[in-house]
Enzyme design. Structure first.
Site, PDB file in Angstrom:
ATOM      1  N   ASN A 105       0.794  -1.230   0.000  1.00 53.75           N
ATOM      2  CA  ASN A 105       0.000   0.000   0.000  1.00 53.75           C
ATOM      3  C   ASN A 105       0.826   1.280   0.000  1.00 53.75           C
ATOM      4  O   ASN A 105       0.270   2.363  -0.142  1.00 53.75           O
ATOM      5  CB  ASN A 105      -1.010   0.013   1.156  1.00 53.75           C
ATOM      6  CG  ASN A 105      -1.943  -1.169   1.083  1.00 53.75           C
ATOM      7  OD1 ASN A 105      -2.508  -1.447   0.042  1.00 53.75           O
ATOM      8  ND2 ASN A 105      -2.080  -1.901   2.175  1.00 53.75           N
ATOM      9  N   ARG A 116      -3.501   7.880  -0.247  1.00 53.92           N
ATOM     10  CA  ARG A 116      -4.016   6.982   0.793  1.00 53.92           C
ATOM     11  C   ARG A 116      -3.964   7.666   2.155  1.00 53.92           C
ATOM     12  O   ARG A 116      -2.896   8.035   2.634  1.00 53.92           O
ATOM     13  CB  ARG A 116      -3.168   5.711   0.840  1.00 53.92           C
ATOM     14  CG  ARG A 116      -3.538   4.782   1.965  1.00 53.92           C
ATOM     15  CD  ARG A 116      -2.572   3.616   2.049  1.00 53.92           C
ATOM     16  NE  ARG A 116      -2.897   2.800   3.188  1.00 53.92           N
ATOM     17  CZ  ARG A 116      -1.993   2.320   4.034  1.00 53.92           C
ATOM     18  NH1 ARG A 116      -0.715   2.564   3.850  1.00 53.92           N
ATOM     19  NH2 ARG A 116      -2.371   1.592   5.056  1.00 53.92           N
ATOM     20  N   ALA A 158       1.947  -3.154   6.679  1.00 55.39           N
ATOM     21  CA  ALA A 158       1.222  -4.080   7.558  1.00 55.39           C
ATOM     22  C   ALA A 158       1.994  -5.372   7.822  1.00 55.39           C
ATOM     23  O   ALA A 158       1.782  -6.015   8.852  1.00 55.39           O
ATOM     24  CB  ALA A 158      -0.153  -4.387   6.978  1.00 55.39           C
ATOM     25  N   GLU A 190      14.149  -0.131  10.753  1.00 57.41           N
ATOM     26  CA  GLU A 190      12.709  -0.189  10.493  1.00 57.41           C
ATOM     27  C   GLU A 190      12.176   1.238  10.523  1.00 57.41           C
ATOM     28  O   GLU A 190      12.504   2.000  11.430  1.00 57.41           O
ATOM     29  CB  GLU A 190      12.028  -1.031  11.566  1.00 57.41           C
ATOM     30  CG  GLU A 190      10.535  -1.105  11.447  1.00 57.41           C
ATOM     31  CD  GLU A 190       9.880  -1.849  12.605  1.00 57.41           C
ATOM     32  OE1 GLU A 190       8.649  -1.719  12.733  1.00 57.41           O
ATOM     33  OE2 GLU A 190      10.584  -2.542  13.377  1.00 57.41           O
ATOM     34  N   HIS A 206       8.658   3.923   9.801  1.00 57.41           N
ATOM     35  CA  HIS A 206       7.228   4.136   9.571  1.00 57.41           C
ATOM     36  C   HIS A 206       6.962   5.635   9.586  1.00 57.41           C
ATOM     37  O   HIS A 206       7.528   6.359  10.409  1.00 57.41           O
ATOM     38  CB  HIS A 206       6.380   3.464  10.661  1.00 57.41           C
ATOM     39  CG  HIS A 206       6.612   2.005  10.738  1.00 57.41           C
ATOM     40  ND1 HIS A 206       6.019   1.116   9.865  1.00 57.41           N
ATOM     41  CD2 HIS A 206       7.380   1.271  11.570  1.00 57.41           C
ATOM     42  CE1 HIS A 206       6.428  -0.107  10.159  1.00 57.41           C
ATOM     43  NE2 HIS A 206       7.254  -0.036  11.183  1.00 57.41           N
TER      44      HIS A 206
END
Length: 147
Positions: free
Chosen positions: A11, A18, A77, A98, A100
């Site tokens: 996504n 979005r 996700a 990581e 986000h």
């Protein structure tokens, strides 16, 4: 020249349209350019890859071994569900950050668990597109032995 692979999961190809209230209006191309510009400013080459497929992301992680010095990954996700991606990162033994855009710890409970965090050098979240710049800087610093 040192090379970093920036991986984006499901996504994230829809960035810019979005849930702009969560992710802002920057596109995936904008995020990838930010990563490349950050790398270039520090003498680091940056390759980018996005897939909505877990298997394709795992294949890209495997292919990074011996080619890239480290990974920046926003697994979307899959962060919260994929033992396979965690195992792939552990298997290639590349330092991984990581990343986000949103603060996953301030969102729904299921987003608080990361399967990637245990095999990553660190996690950066909650700073929008700047999370990628910060992740790049953290990984570059780590690769240079400054952490």
């Amino acid at each position: 020249m040192t090379s970093i692979l920036v991986l984006n999961g499901p996504n994230l190809n829809l960035l810019g349209t979005r849930q702009p209230e969560v992710y802002g209006t920057a596109t995936l191309a904008d995020v990838e350019q930010l990563a490349r510009d950050t790398g270039a400013a520090h003498g680091v080459d940056v390759a980018c890859f996005q897939s909505n497929s877990e298997g394709a992301l795992i294949d890209a992680i495997h292919a990074a071994r011996g080619v890239h010095a480290g990974l920046v990954i926003n697994a979307g996700a899959y962060t919260h569900t994929s033992v396979a991606i965690m195992d792939a990162i552990a298997s290639v033994e590349l330092p991984t950050i990581e990343v986000h855009m949103s603060n996953i710890h301030a969102r729904e409970e299921f987003r608080h668990k990361s399967f990637i965090a245990p095999v990553a050098v660190g996690q950066i979240c909650g700073f929008g597109t700047d999370s990628y710049r910060l992740a790049m800087l953290a990984l570059i610093s780590y690769l240079k032995g400054q952490t």
